[in-house]
Design an enzyme around this catalytic site. Structure first.
Site, PDB file in Angstrom:
ATOM      1  N   ASP A 147      54.110 -25.098  52.455  1.00 24.45           N
ATOM      2  CA  ASP A 147      54.620 -23.711  52.576  1.00 24.45           C
ATOM      3  C   ASP A 147      53.644 -22.727  51.958  1.00 24.45           C
ATOM      4  O   ASP A 147      53.587 -22.586  50.739  1.00 24.45           O
ATOM      5  CB  ASP A 147      55.991 -23.601  51.883  1.00 24.45           C
ATOM      6  CG  ASP A 147      57.097 -24.145  52.756  1.00 24.45           C
ATOM      7  OD1 ASP A 147      57.918 -24.941  52.264  1.00 24.45           O
ATOM      8  OD2 ASP A 147      57.134 -23.766  53.949  1.00 24.45           O
ATOM      9  N   ASP A 182      63.983 -25.268  59.520  1.00 29.17           N
ATOM     10  CA  ASP A 182      63.395 -25.192  58.177  1.00 29.17           C
ATOM     11  C   ASP A 182      64.223 -24.304  57.251  1.00 29.17           C
ATOM     12  O   ASP A 182      64.301 -23.093  57.441  1.00 29.17           O
ATOM     13  CB  ASP A 182      61.971 -24.616  58.311  1.00 29.17           C
ATOM     14  CG  ASP A 182      61.241 -24.558  56.994  1.00 29.17           C
ATOM     15  OD1 ASP A 182      60.131 -24.003  56.955  1.00 29.17           O
ATOM     16  OD2 ASP A 182      61.781 -25.069  55.994  1.00 29.17           O
TER      17      ASP A 182
HETATM   18  C1  DX5 Z   1      61.063 -21.369  52.881  1.00 30.13           C
HETATM   19  C2  DX5 Z   1      60.203 -22.528  53.355  1.00 30.13           C
HETATM   20  C3  DX5 Z   1      60.990 -23.796  53.516  1.00 30.13           C
HETATM   21  C4  DX5 Z   1      61.651 -24.242  52.217  1.00 30.13           C
HETATM   22  C5  DX5 Z   1      62.549 -25.420  52.489  1.00 30.13           C
HETATM   23  O1  DX5 Z   1      60.355 -20.168  53.046  1.00 30.13           O
HETATM   24  O2  DX5 Z   1      59.621 -22.234  54.597  1.00 30.13           O
HETATM   25  O3  DX5 Z   1      60.132 -24.829  53.999  1.00 30.13           O
HETATM   26  O4  DX5 Z   1      60.670 -24.593  51.283  1.00 30.13           O
HETATM   27  O5  DX5 Z   1      63.104 -25.759  51.281  1.00 30.13           O
HETATM   28  P1  DX5 Z   1      64.629 -26.209  51.162  1.00 30.13           P
HETATM   29  O6  DX5 Z   1      64.709 -27.506  51.939  1.00 30.13           O
HETATM   30  O7  DX5 Z   1      64.800 -26.394  49.674  1.00 30.13           O
HETATM   31  O8  DX5 Z   1      65.470 -25.146  51.759  1.00 30.13           O
HETATM   32 ZN    ZN Z   2      58.508 -23.918  55.499  1.00 28.37          ZN
END
Ligand code: DX5
Ligand code: ZN
Length: 219
Positions: free
Chosen positions: A34, A179
């Site tokens: 990310d 996501d």
């Molecule tokens: C948020 C990111 C995601 C996030 C997912 O901006 O794009 O990939 O890190 O994390 P969780 O699974 O904790 O929601």
């Molecule tokens: Zn992400």
């Protein structure tokens, strides 16, 4: 077949290499990187993610799924091509024109990398249709981009289902990645809606056995 892309965003400082090795052993299908620039979204993980992705590249052959939450997409592509990712996904909302979207798609492909486009929750899914024949994956954000540990926005399920229907009608070959806020509770409905790549960060990182949680998310 459903794949799991583990987001490394929420891994505790100092635990990174231990967790990467455990995720490698647990056979996550991808490491989800990310990348945040502090402009497109508030947080800035840019240099940390270059470091993390380079380290993962050295210790693992598992593919990198790079998610660019940045305004300057071109520069980020150049920076992250260095870690030879399997796919680079950029945000439709970071582009000022359709021409720019096509330019970026071609630039990523010319560099022998698969390309994905991501849409934020408030972006209509129809806005991405014209680009679908030219990309490998559509990343539907199921939370507002910017941080991990958020709750999945359930009205994104319809968005995924609408996209899936369109992809099938058009006979397109395309991965649909969801996501944000994905865990054992939300994964079944996200898969039912049509996503075949699930990004999970918190749900996996807090689990005491990565293999079990990854297998359960996929099952
Ligand atoms: C948020 C990111 C995601 C996030 C997912 O901006 O794009 O990939 O890190 O994390 P969780 O699974 O904790 O929601
Ligand atoms: Zn992400």
């Amino acid at each position: 077949m459903v794949e799991v892309s583990t987001s490394i965003l929420s891994i505790k400082e100092g635990e990174e290499s231990k967790v990467y090795f455990e995720l490698e052993t647990a056979k996550t299908d991808y490491f989800h990187i990310d990348v945040m620039d502090g402009k497109f979204v508030e947080k800035d993980t840019y240099h940390k993610m270059i470091e993390n992705a380079s380290y993962i590249k050295r210790i693992s052959n598992l593919p990198l799924d790079v998610h660019l939450m940045v305004e300057d997409v071109k520069t980020a592509i150049d920076d992250f091509l260095a870690v030879e990712p399997n796919i680079i996904t950029f945000h439709l909302e970071a582009c000022k024109s359709k021409e720019e979207v096509y330019e970026i798609i071609n630039y990523i492909k010319e560099n022998n990398c698969r390309v994905g486009i991501s849409v934020k929750p408030n972006t209509k899914i129809e806005e991405i249709y014209e680009f679908l024949p030219y990309i490998h994956m559509c990343l539907v954000m199921t939370v507002e981009p910017g941080k991990g540990g958020q709750t999945l926005l359930t009205d994104m399920l319809d968005k995924i289902a609408t996209l899936k229907k369109y992809v099938e009608e058009q006979n397109l070959e395309l991965d649909i990645e969801a996501d944000g806020g994905i865990n054992l509770k939300t994964a079944p409905e996200v898969k039912k809606a049509g996503a075949n790549v699930l990004v999970a960060g918190t749900a996996i990182v807090i689990a005491n056995d990565f293999k079990t949680i990854i297998d359960e998310l996929k099952s």
